[in-house]
Design a protein around this motif. Structure first.
Motif, short mmCIF file in Angstrom:
data_model
loop_
_atom_site.label_atom_id
_atom_site.label_comp_id
_atom_site.label_asym_id
_atom_site.label_seq_id
_atom_site.Cartn_x
_atom_site.Cartn_y
_atom_site.Cartn_z
N GLU A 100 1.10 -1.33 0.19
CA GLU A 100 -0.43 -0.32 -0.30
C GLU A 100 1.12 1.10 -0.38
O GLU A 100 0.72 2.37 -0.81
N ALA A 101 2.02 0.78 0.89
CA ALA A 101 2.74 2.35 0.90
C ALA A 101 3.78 2.50 -0.08
O ALA A 101 3.79 3.93 -1.18
N GLU A 102 4.05 1.62 -1.39
CA GLU A 102 4.58 1.44 -2.17
C GLU A 102 3.55 1.99 -3.58
O GLU A 102 3.94 2.93 -3.82
N LEU A 103 2.38 1.53 -3.35
CA LEU A 103 1.23 1.96 -4.65
C LEU A 103 1.42 3.51 -4.26
O LEU A 103 1.01 4.42 -5.44
N GLN A 104 1.29 4.76 -3.43
CA GLN A 104 0.71 5.36 -2.86
C GLN A 104 1.89 6.68 -3.40
O GLN A 104 1.96 7.31 -3.98
N LYS A 105 3.78 5.99 -2.98
CA LYS A 105 4.53 6.66 -3.75
C LYS A 105 4.21 6.39 -4.66
O LYS A 105 4.66 7.92 -5.31
N GLU A 106 4.22 5.72 -5.98
CA GLU A 106 3.88 5.08 -7.73
C GLU A 106 2.86 6.11 -8.10
O GLU A 106 2.97 6.73 -8.82
N GLU A 107 1.71 6.08 -6.98
CA GLU A 107 0.45 7.00 -7.58
C GLU A 107 1.17 8.06 -7.54
O GLU A 107 0.50 9.85 -8.80
N ALA A 108 1.37 8.80 -6.69
CA ALA A 108 1.34 10.07 -6.56
C ALA A 108 3.23 10.44 -7.68
O ALA A 108 2.72 11.64 -8.79
N ALA A 109 3.94 9.89 -7.92
CA ALA A 109 4.96 9.73 -8.67
C ALA A 109 4.46 9.33 -10.04
O ALA A 109 4.62 11.05 -10.86
N LEU A 110 3.28 9.06 -10.33
CA LEU A 110 2.23 8.93 -12.00
C LEU A 110 1.36 10.52 -11.77
O LEU A 110 1.99 11.02 -12.87
N ALA A 111 1.37 11.49 -10.91
CA ALA A 111 0.59 12.29 -10.43
C ALA A 111 1.10 13.69 -11.21
O ALA A 111 1.04 14.59 -12.37
N ALA A 112 2.30 13.48 -10.73
CA ALA A 112 3.48 14.90 -10.66
C ALA A 112 3.55 14.37 -12.26
O ALA A 112 3.81 15.58 -13.18
N LEU A 113 4.07 13.19 -12.75
CA LEU A 113 4.44 12.56 -14.27
C LEU A 113 3.41 13.55 -15.42
O LEU A 113 3.52 14.33 -16.47
N GLN A 114 2.12 12.98 -15.20
CA GLN A 114 1.01 13.17 -15.47
C GLN A 114 0.83 15.04 -16.13
O GLN A 114 0.56 15.48 -17.02
N LYS A 115 1.75 15.25 -14.60
CA LYS A 115 0.69 16.82 -14.51
C LYS A 115 1.92 18.02 -15.07
O LYS A 115 1.91 18.71 -16.11
N GLN A 116 3.25 17.40 -15.40
CA GLN A 116 4.45 17.95 -16.08
C GLN A 116 4.48 17.34 -18.04
O GLN A 116 4.61 18.37 -18.40
N TYR A 117 3.41 16.30 -18.14
CA TYR A 117 3.28 16.07 -19.84
C TYR A 117 2.16 16.96 -20.43
O TYR A 117 2.16 16.75 -20.94
N ASN A 118 1.40 17.05 -19.46
CA ASN A 118 -0.07 18.19 -19.12
C ASN A 118 -0.17 17.13 -21.04
O ASN A 118 -0.62 18.59 -21.70
N ASN A 119 -0.57 16.30 -21.38
CA ASN A 119 -1.42 15.80 -21.69
C ASN A 119 -0.98 15.68 -23.56
O ASN A 119 -1.40 15.85 -24.91
N GLY A 120 0.66 15.87 -23.59
CA GLY A 120 1.46 16.10 -24.76
C GLY A 120 2.04 17.22 -24.93
O GLY A 120 2.18 16.91 -26.25
N GLN A 121 1.32 17.98 -24.04
CA GLN A 121 1.61 19.45 -23.92
C GLN A 121 2.83 20.15 -23.40
O GLN A 121 2.08 20.96 -22.63
N PRO A 122 3.48 19.90 -23.11
CA PRO A 122 4.26 20.40 -21.84
C PRO A 122 4.70 21.50 -21.77
O PRO A 122 5.07 21.35 -23.22
N GLU A 123 5.29 22.15 -21.20
CA GLU A 123 5.14 23.92 -21.45
C GLU A 123 6.70 23.64 -22.28
O GLU A 123 7.76 22.95 -21.80
N ARG A 124 7.44 24.45 -22.93
CA ARG A 124 8.88 24.41 -23.86
C ARG A 124 9.87 24.67 -22.68
O ARG A 124 9.59 26.14 -22.20
N GLN A 125 10.81 24.48 -22.65
CA GLN A 125 11.95 25.11 -21.51
C GLN A 125 12.38 25.75 -22.09
O GLN A 125 13.20 26.15 -23.86
#
Length: 166
Positions: A100-125
């Protein structure tokens, strides 16, 4: 002594010839492959035919002694000793808590990646003036999101299996 040398030499040659003939004869002894993967050269041709054995021609045979495997242990312990029901319940609870702890950690990391990915339109650096460089980063992010989703799904399956007592 000169009289005995030619005789001695001929006896030595005859003895060497006999030894050579005996070794060739031993090599020419047929080897049979019998049912049950039994290889032997101790049978006569008639005995081998009666047992359903086939002659092996020209194939060198190597015999390797093997050790019989031990019977599989029927316990949950790596040491092979039996584990009590209370100990097993505690282990199962620990396993579930860790998953359960590992799942929570991975779900949080997934949410952060999805936010940064922005549905395939991440902000340009700032260093991505070249469109190909930006596209490469987007593809890497997409692959990372896909891997993380697979990790989360695997943890959920394992957690479900742990909950069902498997």
């Amino acid at each position: 002594m000169k009289d005995f040398s030619p005789a001695l030499a001929s006896v030595g040659l005859a003895l060497a010839g006999l030894l050579l003939a005996a070794s060739v004869q031993a090599e020419d002894k047929p080897v049979y492959r019998c049912p049950g993967n039994l290889y032997t050269d101790a049978l006569s041709a008639k005995e081998a035919a009666g047992k359903g054995c086939k002659t092996l021609d020209g194939a060198p045979i190597t015999v390797i002694q093997s050790i019989k495997p031990k019977a599989a242990a029927t316990s949950s312990s790596p040491g092979g000793e039996k584990v009590g029901a209370d100990d097993q319940k505690a282990r199962d609870a620990d396993k579930r808590r860790i998953l359960e702890a590992e799942l929570q950690k991975e779900e949080a990391a997934l949410a952060a990646l999805q936010k940064q990915y922005n549905n395939g339109q991440p902000e340009r650096q700032g260093d991505e003036r070249n469109f190909q460089k930006y596209q490469d980063r987007v593809n890497e992010m997409k692959a990372a999101v896909t891997r993380k989703e697979a990790d989360v799904a695997a943890l959920r399956r394992e957690l479900a299996a742990a909950g069902s007592g498997k």
